[in-house]
Design an enzyme around this catalytic site. Structure first.
Site, PDB file in Angstrom:
ATOM      1  N   ARG A 174      14.922  42.646 -26.055  1.00  8.53           N
ATOM      2  CA  ARG A 174      14.414  42.842 -27.411  1.00  8.53           C
ATOM      3  C   ARG A 174      13.804  44.055 -27.633  1.00  8.53           C
ATOM      4  NH1 ARG A 174      17.531  40.694 -29.547  1.00  8.53           N
ATOM      5  NH2 ARG A 174      18.251  40.231 -27.715  1.00  8.53           N
TER       6      ARG A 174
ATOM      7  N   GLN B 122      22.591  34.229 -24.044  1.00  7.07           N
ATOM      8  CA  GLN B 122      21.678  34.300 -24.974  1.00  7.07           C
ATOM      9  C   GLN B 122      21.567  32.685 -25.499  1.00  7.07           C
ATOM     10  OE1 GLN B 122      20.211  37.641 -27.297  1.00  7.07           O
ATOM     11  NE2 GLN B 122      22.236  38.390 -26.962  1.00  7.07           N
TER      12      GLN B 122
ATOM     13  N   LYS C 206      27.046  43.506 -31.914  1.00  4.39           N
ATOM     14  CA  LYS C 206      27.593  42.365 -32.537  1.00  4.39           C
ATOM     15  C   LYS C 206      27.224  42.155 -34.039  1.00  4.39           C
ATOM     16  CE  LYS C 206      25.885  39.192 -29.471  1.00  4.39           C
ATOM     17  NZ  LYS C 206      25.192  40.340 -28.520  1.00  4.39           N
ATOM     18  N   THR C 207      26.133  41.878 -34.068  1.00  2.00           N
ATOM     19  CA  THR C 207      25.819  41.851 -35.704  1.00  2.00           C
ATOM     20  C   THR C 207      25.966  42.985 -36.433  1.00  2.00           C
ATOM     21  OG1 THR C 207      23.827  40.507 -34.988  1.00  2.00           O
ATOM     22  CG2 THR C 207      23.755  41.444 -37.257  1.00  2.00           C
TER      23      THR C 207
ATOM     24  N   ASP D  58      27.480  34.214 -36.697  1.00  2.00           N
ATOM     25  CA  ASP D  58      26.585  35.250 -35.864  1.00  2.00           C
ATOM     26  C   ASP D  58      25.881  34.237 -34.892  1.00  2.00           C
ATOM     27  OD1 ASP D  58      25.435  37.351 -34.395  1.00  2.00           O
ATOM     28  OD2 ASP D  58      24.296  37.908 -36.115  1.00  2.00           O
ATOM     29  N   GLU D  59      25.362  34.546 -33.685  1.00  2.00           N
ATOM     30  CA  GLU D  59      24.788  33.863 -32.869  1.00  2.00           C
ATOM     31  C   GLU D  59      25.506  32.562 -32.411  1.00  2.00           C
ATOM     32  OE1 GLU D  59      22.081  34.976 -31.192  1.00  2.00           O
ATOM     33  OE2 GLU D  59      21.476  36.503 -32.621  1.00  2.00           O
TER      34      GLU D  59
HETATM   35  N1  LIG Z   1      28.250  52.071 -32.187  1.00  2.00           N
HETATM   36  C1  LIG Z   1      27.072  52.004 -32.429  1.00  2.00           C
HETATM   37  N2  LIG Z   1      26.360  53.498 -32.489  1.00  2.00           N
HETATM   38  C2  LIG Z   1      24.839  53.608 -32.738  1.00  2.00           C
HETATM   39  N3  LIG Z   1      24.219  52.493 -32.803  1.00  2.00           N
HETATM   40  C3  LIG Z   1      24.632  51.266 -32.626  1.00  2.00           C
HETATM   41  C4  LIG Z   1      26.308  51.073 -32.544  1.00  2.00           C
HETATM   42  N4  LIG Z   1      26.286  49.694 -32.433  1.00  2.00           N
HETATM   43  C5  LIG Z   1      25.213  49.100 -32.489  1.00  2.00           C
HETATM   44  N5  LIG Z   1      24.035  49.886 -32.473  1.00  2.00           N
HETATM   45  C6  LIG Z   1      22.759  49.702 -32.865  1.00  2.00           C
HETATM   46  O1  LIG Z   1      22.325  49.189 -31.564  1.00  2.00           O
HETATM   47  C7  LIG Z   1      21.280  47.834 -32.023  1.00  2.00           C
HETATM   48  C8  LIG Z   1      21.738  46.535 -31.640  1.00  2.00           C
HETATM   49  O2  LIG Z   1      22.878  46.285 -32.446  1.00  2.00           O
HETATM   50  P1  LIG Z   1      23.097  44.773 -32.816  1.00  2.00           P
HETATM   51  O3  LIG Z   1      21.556  44.199 -33.225  1.00  2.00           O
HETATM   52  O4  LIG Z   1      24.147  44.724 -33.778  1.00  2.00           O
HETATM   53  O5  LIG Z   1      23.282  44.060 -31.333  1.00  2.00           O
HETATM   54  P2  LIG Z   1      23.618  42.573 -31.043  1.00  2.00           P
HETATM   55  O6  LIG Z   1      24.832  42.591 -30.128  1.00  2.00           O
HETATM   56  O7  LIG Z   1      23.773  41.857 -32.310  1.00  2.00           O
HETATM   57  O8  LIG Z   1      22.280  42.051 -30.372  1.00  2.00           O
HETATM   58  P3  LIG Z   1      21.646  40.680 -29.952  1.00  2.00           P
HETATM   59  O9  LIG Z   1      22.567  40.091 -29.093  1.00  2.00           O
HETATM   60  O10 LIG Z   1      20.513  40.738 -29.479  1.00  2.00           O
HETATM   61  O11 LIG Z   1      21.959  39.881 -31.228  1.00  2.00           O
HETATM   62  C9  LIG Z   1      21.085  48.074 -33.424  1.00  2.00           C
HETATM   63  O12 LIG Z   1      19.787  48.967 -33.670  1.00  2.00           O
HETATM   64  C10 LIG Z   1      22.126  48.716 -33.825  1.00  2.00           C
HETATM   65  O13 LIG Z   1      22.320  49.582 -35.086  1.00  2.00           O
HETATM   66 MG   LIG Z   2      22.819  40.017 -33.014  1.00  3.29          MG
END
Ligand SMILES: Nc1ncnc2c1ncn2[C@@H]1O[C@H](COP(=O)(O)OP(=O)(O)OP(=O)(O)O)[C@@H](O)[C@H]1O
Ligand SMILES: [Mg+2]
Length: 743
Positions: free
Chosen positions: A603, A249, A32-33, A218-219
């Site tokens: 995490r 979350q 997402k981020t 975000d969040e």
């Molecule tokens: N398409 C992709 N290919 C490879 N790695 C990815 C891809 N998308 C995300 N990632 C990696 O996966 C990990 C999680 O991504 P991110 O932090 O954006 O998730 P999130 O959904 O924001 O998580 P959270 O809910 O914990 O905030 C990061 O290390 C990111 O670089």
């Molecule tokens: Mg995130």
């Protein structure tokens, strides 16, 4: 553009969908981020002006991280994108327009301590019995009202015949009046006043609607009603609002986060596009499945299941120990073994707990094992007395309407201004409808303070001089003048104790920070510096560059990731918390705890370890705890449970050893945490020389016997390299290692 090829089709769709409301609802680690940052980059590539973009994150750290990622993706122009937290965004807006609400744009931002002082005054004035109405409770009620955008008047109306609520509404009204008098806002006001500003001044709202044509949050699951209003107002014109979040979350309900904001997004924005991301890129499937299973026990949620092709990985480890000492020893031992085997670095490890108080034992063990660590959310530099004093001086120079700051320093260092004088000044201020500092300026006219006035004079003269100087001087010059002219520094030097020595060191540290600000801020100013300080959230202490084990609460860990995660204290009564179990609405409360557990589990990238202790000391009493229900919710196929029940004798022997070490550890810990003792100890070590030399045989309480290979003199301590017979070669600080020569 090649970087978009690294996104999966759903992520790409989210990046490309720039017009109209968009909800990205997805589980942890699904990117997402990452989508948000790519979206910013894409908008700019499509010709959107950087200043038309507003990206809101939950912490300053996340804001910094996102700015960095955006910088990498778009390079030039990224400076003018607003990437910031809700609070910083509001501060920037209010600094420009709060005069429309009758405040001065140089307002101060009050932290918890400041709020408490104000509340004390309020209770005194309204003759509130603080044994019945605790200050913390009152502040909590006010904060909650502000999260819901409820004004004192509204609260009074809502209270009706409930005299208890009426009383709280009265306190709320007086508290606001005091803040206004001091030209100050508390943290919750930042959001509420901005909403008020937008509602009252359509031209200001229109200006920001034009400015922020693309808004991203975000969040989003942790936004409260006030924050949701703020975003809705800003997005009302162009409707280009993209929010990302995970209802599983949502962990800040106690702070007013409203999970309905995410669940109802489609109702508020019926034309919203909804994108779900289902692939997790962060964790192994064992970790992810464990998370999925646990969160599946919650009722009120949108069902979703994450998958990953990261491989199975090792099972989630669960270990139950006899007591909390063994638990800490195991965790630290595990980290040590990763380091020794060169499988990982310190910073790859995070120890997560439910409450801050749990950190102590882990700290002791880490210090004992010579492992660098950092507590996120521990004693903050800016919470120390001398730092608060000096900041109060700077605040007074910046904004004399801040009564809390003025009162804090009026007699620091001692000026012999008595309590009677101060209360006369206070009365005079009220009678003449002026601020406390303004009244001080007119001290000579105040009846009945006699010689008190002459004592006040040097203080106001100094502040006035500094104010004049502020026009051209650097913040560091102002601080230097304060330190010299008030005699603050001289007093500490004369005191000559270890404690005063440590305070002087802290002051030096503050000076380095101020100088750094003077040199590196875009438009350095005193207000700017104070603002920066006020906005440093605890989480911002986590410096990525430095290599240390990280300790923090589960709440602080949101959005972060680590290869090795230890969730400790997995016991019913600790996690889920006792309060949640005995709550009036346990179902709801435990679901919130379970979401927190889900946050914790997700995490971990590579290995997750869950630990529990059978017994632990809580407020001086031994408590016997059952294994957390959350652990039991993880099916055996993802869990490795190697809990041993060591024989009683072995246990006792171990306990004895632990007790012996405890003393040594406590000492080491004290010396590291409390600077005064440390400097004393180092001074003693360095002054008296070591009683062993190179080639001598020495004994270490943990590593056993060994031979000294080398002794070097560091800045503060000797560093000793020892070849231990069994533990191998180690480098230790002499004052911590407490090596004993064997004769
Ligand atoms: N398409 C992709 N290919 C490879 N790695 C990815 C891809 N998308 C995300 N990632 C990696 O996966 C990990 C999680 O991504 P991110 O932090 O954006 O998730 P999130 O959904 O924001 O998580 P959270 O809910 O914990 O905030 C990061 O290390 C990111 O670089
Ligand atoms: Mg995130």
């Amino acid at each position: 553009m090649s970087s978009y090829d690294l996104l999966n089709p759903e992520q790409k769709e989210a990046v490309l969908h720039t017009e109209g409301p968009l909800l990205i609802l997805a589980g942890a680690g699904s990117g997402k981020t990452r989508v948000l940052t790519h979206r910013v980059a894409y908008l700019i590539e499509q010709g959107t002006a950087p200043w038309n973009i507003l990206a809101i994150t939950f912490t300053n750290k996340a804001a910094g991280e996102m700015r960095e990622r955006v910088d990498k993706l778009v390079g030039l122009g990224s400076d003018s994108i607003w990437v910031s937290t809700f609070h910083s965004t509001c501060v920037r807006i209010l600094r420009r327009y709060i005069d429309r609400l009758g405040f001065d744009t140089s307002f101060s931002i009050y932290d918890t301590d400041d709020q408490k002082s104000v509340m004390k005054e309020v209770c005194k004035k309204l003759q509130i019995d603080t044994k019945v109405y605790r200050e913390r409770m009152l502040l909590g009620a006010i904060s909650h009202a502000k999260d819901e955008l409820i004004s004192p008047e509204q609260m009074r109306l809502d209270a009706g015949a409930d005299w208890n609520q009426q009383k709280i509404a009265g306190v709320y009204a007086e508290y606001q009046a005091q803040l206004r008098k001091n030209n100050a806002l508390d943290f919750d006001d930042l959001i509420m006043k901005t909403v008020e500003l937008f509602r009252n001044c359509p031209d200001v709202l229109d200006y920001y609607q034009e400015r922020f044509r693309y808004i991203m949050v975000d969040e989003y699951q942790d936004t409260n009603t006030a924050q949701f209003q703020l975003v809705s107002l800003l997005a009302a014109k162009y409707r280009n609002l993209c929010v990302v979040g995970d209802d599983d979350q949502s962990i800040y309900r106690f702070r007013g986060a409203n999970i309905m904001n995410i669940l109802n997004f489609e109702q508020v924005f019926p034309d919203a596009k909804v994108i779900k991301l289902e692939q997790n890129y962060r964790s192994t499937s064992n970790i992810l499945n464990a998370a999925n299973e646990v969160i599946h026990h919650n009722q009120g949620r949108k069902d979703k299941r994450l998958w990953t092709d990261n491989g199975t990985g090792v099972p989630v480890r669960f270990r139950q120990f006899q007591n909390a000492f063994e638990e800490a020893e195991h965790v630290v031992g595990n980290i040590v073994s990763h380091i020794q085997k060169e499988e990982a670095e310190y910073k790859d490890h995070a120890i997560l707990y439910r409450t801050n108080a749990q950190s102590r034992l882990f700290e002791e063990k880490l210090i004992y094992a010579n492992i660098p660590y950092k507590i996120i959310g521990g004693v903050n530099f800016y919470a120390r007395k001398e730092i608060k004093d000096l900041l109060a001086y700077l605040k007074t120079v910046d904004n004399g309407r801040d009564e809390v700051a003025v009162r804090r320093i009026i007699n620091v260092p001692k000026r012999g201004i008595g309590a009677t004088t101060l209360s006369r000044v206070g009365e005079f201020a009220v009678a003449n409808d002026m601020g406390f500092y303004e009244a001080l300026l007119n001290a000579e006219e105040i009846p009945g303070i006699g010689r008190g006035a002459s004592k006040v004079l040097p203080f106001t003269a100094l502040i006035q001089t500094l104010r004049a100087k502020q026009e051209y001087a650097k913040v560091s010059e102002l601080l230097e003048t304060i330190l010299e002219e008030t005699g603050y520094r001289r007093e500490l030097i004369l005191e000559g104790t270890d404690e005063s020595e440590a305070r002087l060191e802290n002051i030096d540290e503050l000076m380095s920070k101020v100088k750094d600000y003077d040199e590196n801020a875009e438009n350095p100013s005193l207000s700017g510096f104070l603002e920066e300080v006020a906005l440093v959230a605890d989480i911002d202490n986590l410096e990525e560059e430095s290599n240390h084990v990280v300790l923090m609460t589960l709440h602080s860990a949101k959005g972060l990731e680590f290869p090795y995660v230890y969730m400790v204290g997995m016991e019913d009564g600790l996690f889920p918390s006792y309060m949640s179990i005995v709550a009036d609405n346990p179902q709801e409360e435990i679901e919130e705890e379970r979401r927190l557990c889900y946050v914790g589990i997700t995490r971990a990238k590579k290995e997750l370890t869950l630990t529990a202790a059978r017994q632990r000391m809580v407020r001086g009493e031994i408590q016997y705890n059952m294994v957390s229900r959350f652990v039991k919710e993880i099916p055996d196929e993802y869990l490795e449970n190697k809990t041993e029940n060591p024989g009683q004798r072995a246990k006792e022997a171990k306990e004895q050893r632990i007790n012996q070490r405890k003393q040594a550890m406590l000492e080491a810990r004290r010396s590291l945490r409390a600077k005064p003792i440390q400097s004393k100890m180092v001074a003693a070590t360095k002054a008296s020389h070591l009683d062993y030399g190179v080639g001598d045989r020495v004994k270490h309480i943990r590593f056993g016997e060994g031979t000294v290979l080398e002794i070097t003199e560091g800045a503060k301590d000797y560093e000793v390299r020892v070849n231990f017979d069994t533990a191998g070669v180690k480098k230790l600080f002499a004052s911590f290692a407490k090596l004993q020569k064997i004769y």
